[in-house]
Design a protein around this motif. Structure first.
Motif, short mmCIF file in Angstrom:
data_model
loop_
_atom_site.label_atom_id
_atom_site.label_comp_id
_atom_site.label_asym_id
_atom_site.label_seq_id
_atom_site.Cartn_x
_atom_site.Cartn_y
_atom_site.Cartn_z
N ARG A 205 -18.26 14.27 -19.49
CA ARG A 205 -16.99 13.56 -19.19
C ARG A 205 -15.83 14.41 -19.69
O ARG A 205 -15.51 15.39 -19.07
CB ARG A 205 -16.95 12.17 -19.84
CG ARG A 205 -17.75 11.16 -19.10
CD ARG A 205 -16.99 10.49 -17.96
NE ARG A 205 -17.85 9.47 -17.36
CZ ARG A 205 -17.48 8.64 -16.41
NH1 ARG A 205 -16.27 8.68 -15.91
NH2 ARG A 205 -18.32 7.76 -15.92
N GLU C 43 -20.64 5.14 -10.91
CA GLU C 43 -19.54 5.48 -11.81
C GLU C 43 -19.57 4.66 -13.10
O GLU C 43 -18.94 5.03 -14.09
CB GLU C 43 -18.19 5.28 -11.10
CG GLU C 43 -17.98 6.30 -9.99
CD GLU C 43 -16.67 6.12 -9.24
OE1 GLU C 43 -15.92 5.18 -9.57
OE2 GLU C 43 -16.41 6.93 -8.34
N ARG C 45 -20.33 3.45 -16.56
CA ARG C 45 -20.84 4.21 -17.71
C ARG C 45 -22.14 3.66 -18.26
O ARG C 45 -22.89 4.35 -18.93
CB ARG C 45 -19.81 4.24 -18.82
CG ARG C 45 -18.71 5.23 -18.54
CD ARG C 45 -17.55 5.08 -19.51
NE ARG C 45 -16.39 5.79 -18.98
CZ ARG C 45 -15.91 6.92 -19.51
NH1 ARG C 45 -16.46 7.43 -20.57
NH2 ARG C 45 -14.88 7.51 -18.97
N LYS C 46 -22.41 2.37 -18.02
CA LYS C 46 -23.64 1.78 -18.54
C LYS C 46 -24.76 1.81 -17.50
O LYS C 46 -25.87 1.38 -17.77
CB LYS C 46 -23.39 0.35 -18.99
CG LYS C 46 -22.46 0.31 -20.19
CD LYS C 46 -22.67 -0.90 -21.04
CE LYS C 46 -22.09 -0.69 -22.42
NZ LYS C 46 -21.19 -1.76 -22.84
N ASN C 49 -23.50 6.36 -14.45
CA ASN C 49 -22.70 7.28 -15.27
C ASN C 49 -22.87 8.72 -14.80
O ASN C 49 -22.88 9.65 -15.61
CB ASN C 49 -23.08 7.15 -16.75
CG ASN C 49 -21.98 7.69 -17.67
OD1 ASN C 49 -20.84 7.89 -17.24
ND2 ASN C 49 -22.31 7.93 -18.92
N ALA C 52 -20.55 11.61 -15.96
CA ALA C 52 -20.67 12.23 -17.28
C ALA C 52 -21.05 13.70 -17.12
O ALA C 52 -20.57 14.54 -17.87
CB ALA C 52 -21.70 11.49 -18.12
#
Lengths: 278, 113, 122
Positions: A205, C43, C45-46, C49, C52
């Motif tokens: 990220r 998309e 994050r959990k 993701n 990343a």
């Protein structure tokens, strides 16, 4: 014929052992140094103790600005007071650590008597308990004050973790730490090495992945994310949670052996704790 | 006015809550048969978690899932409890398998000796 | 007046909540909505993701650890092969750092299908 067979068997056996884990700590260290040297040819060797800021130029500017008014300073002061305040029995840290407070360079080390890796936080608590004081928690709280003070006073000492040859258990502990470092863990299936060797310097990220070499030189560390100073084992805990593994106990055998292996890879670097991180 | 509206809100909420309990109880045909199954599933999950833990392969959220499953069971939410218990069980099995696959140290090829 | 409104709001909220827990969600996603849902999941994050590590579509702040997700249909002969890669990348490459999203149940089977639908369009 029999002889040939025997030779063959012997060859197979040696080959089998050869490919397994037969590298010595010195060979490991050399391989890591070569790896980072090839990955970051322009980074001077002595700069690795700055952790991720060794390779993250933008992050480094922000960090240097933070270091002008170090957020860990109050913790050093509180630690100095702890160092100077006698225990209930009239003794103090000085009695446990006669060469103190600049002693961080002696840790972690192999303790032949107890047959375990001795870390600085463990030695601090041993001192407290030997004097009838309550031991401190290993991740958060006042242990970070005394560790900050000792780290600050130890700045400039050179990391020199030894794996003594006269006690095979020391090498065993080192090997266990190495095994930990390369073991995939947690639901996300990462090992330490995936982020801090294999993909080091790349961006996750928005975060640059820092080199393992130099990781332990600046602990305890003030992390803006924590809003306080925390120990190396608190950081290990956080790493394990990030990969969705159940973390191990701070100052338990697993993390102590990991610290032993990891710090050995920073041999030759100057201690520069406490540090400041995002 | 204020008092009355609060009381009405509370009453309405109570009614809805009662209704939902009744519905839930109804849809699961009274009491126990499923509770036993869920309990068994939770015990299986716990055993799988412990087995993973015994080889340092436990995952972060497995124990939390089992805890949530126990709470759901106690609240009579059998579907939710069963789902959590099964997921935790899978996690325990996978964590154990993962740890077993990692028994031997493998030094990656990018490290040159 | 506001009180009455909030009361109705609370009651409505409770009803919606209840309806949500009682009604089994029916996943009759057609192609378009599967792609849209897949984008959201990838998309998240959990969940996926993916950003990343991968540059992906118009996703903000992608990492650069792994190759950009572009020209997927020329890189994978079919959706099944792509799905297998996301399911467990270490099957093909034991050193791959990519988490085994399907095998380790980081996303559910249905979620993985939707992610594949989206990534296939890139």
């Amino acid at each position: 014929m029999k002889k040939i067979l025997l030779t063959c068997a012997a060859l197979i056996l040696t080959a089998g052992f050869g490919t397994a884990t037969a590298s010595t700590p010195e060979e490991d260290k050399a391989a890591w140094d070569r790896f980072y040297q090839q990955r970051f040819p322009n980074v001077p060797e002595e700069d690795y103790n700055n952790g991720v800021y060794t390779i993250d130029k933008v992050g480094r500017e922000n960090w240097e600005a933070i270091e002008e008014f170090p957020p860990y300073e109050p913790f050093i002061d509180a630690g100095r007071e702890m160092w100077e305040t006698p225990f209930a029995n009239g003794k103090g840290y000085r009695d446990c650590f006669p060469n103190g407070p600049a002693i961080a360079g002696n840790y972690p080390h192999w303790d032949k008597e107890t047959g375990m890796v001795m870390t600085l936080p463990l030695a601090v608590n041993n001192c407290l308990e030997a004097n009838g004081e309550k031991p401190l928690k290993y991740k958060k709280g006042p242990i970070n004050n005394i560790l900050s003070y000792i780290a600050f006073e130890s700045r400039g000492q050179v990391v020199n973790v030894e794996i003594p040859g006269d006690d095979p258990r020391a090498l065993e502990a080192y090997e266990e730490g190495k095994k930990f470092y390369f073991t995939r863990r947690g639901q996300l299936n990462f090992s330490c090495a995936h982020c801090h060797l294999q993909t080091v310097g790349m961006v996750l990220r928005t975060e640059t992945l820092g080199p393992a070499k130099g990781h332990p030189t600046h602990f305890p560390v003030y992390r803006s994310k924590w809003g306080t100073v925390g120990t190396l084992h608190r950081r290990f805990t956080g790493c394990n949670k990030q990969v969705r593994a159940k973390p191990f106990k701070a100052q338990g055998k697993e993390y102590r052996n990991l610290e032993y292996f990891l710090t050995h890879k920073s041999n030759g670097l100057e201690l520069n704790g406490p540090g400041a991180r995002k | 006015m204020q008092k009355r509206s609060i009381i009405s809100t509370l009453l309405l909420a109570l009614l809805l809550a009662l209704g939902s309990t009744a519905l839930l109880a109804d849809s699961h045909g009274g009491a126990d048969p499923r509770a036993g199954q869920v309990e068994q599933a939770i015990n299986d999950a716990e055993a799988a978690r412990e087995k993973a833990g015994s080889v340092d392969g436990e995952w972060r959220d497995t124990a939390k899932m089992i805890e949530s499953a126990r709470k759901a069971l106690a609240a009579g939410e059998y579907d939710k409890a069963m789902k959590l218990a099964r997921e935790a069980h899978q996690q325990g099995v996978l964590g154990y398998e993962q740890a077993m696959s990692q028994q031997e140290l493998r030094i990656p090829s990018y490290l040159k000796y | 007046m506001t009180r009455i409104k909030s009361m109705i709001g609370t009651a409505a909220g409770l009803t919606v909540l209840l309806a949500g827990t009682l009604a089994q969600p029916v996943a009759a996603a057609d192609g378009v909505s599967a792609v849209t849902e897949g984008k959201v999941l990838s998309e998240d994050r959990k969940k996926g993701n993916c950003l990343a590590c991968h540059m992906m579509g118009d996703g903000a702040y992608p990492g650069n650890i792994a190759p950009p997700l572009v020209a997927m249909q020329s890189r994978y002969p079919n959706k099944e092969k792509l799905r297998a890669q996301i399911w467990d990348a270490t099957a093909n490459n034991p050193d791959s750092p990519m988490p085994p999203f399907g095998k380790h149940r980081i996303v559910s089977d249905e979620e993985l299908d939707k992610i594949v639908e989206y990534v296939w369009t890139l």
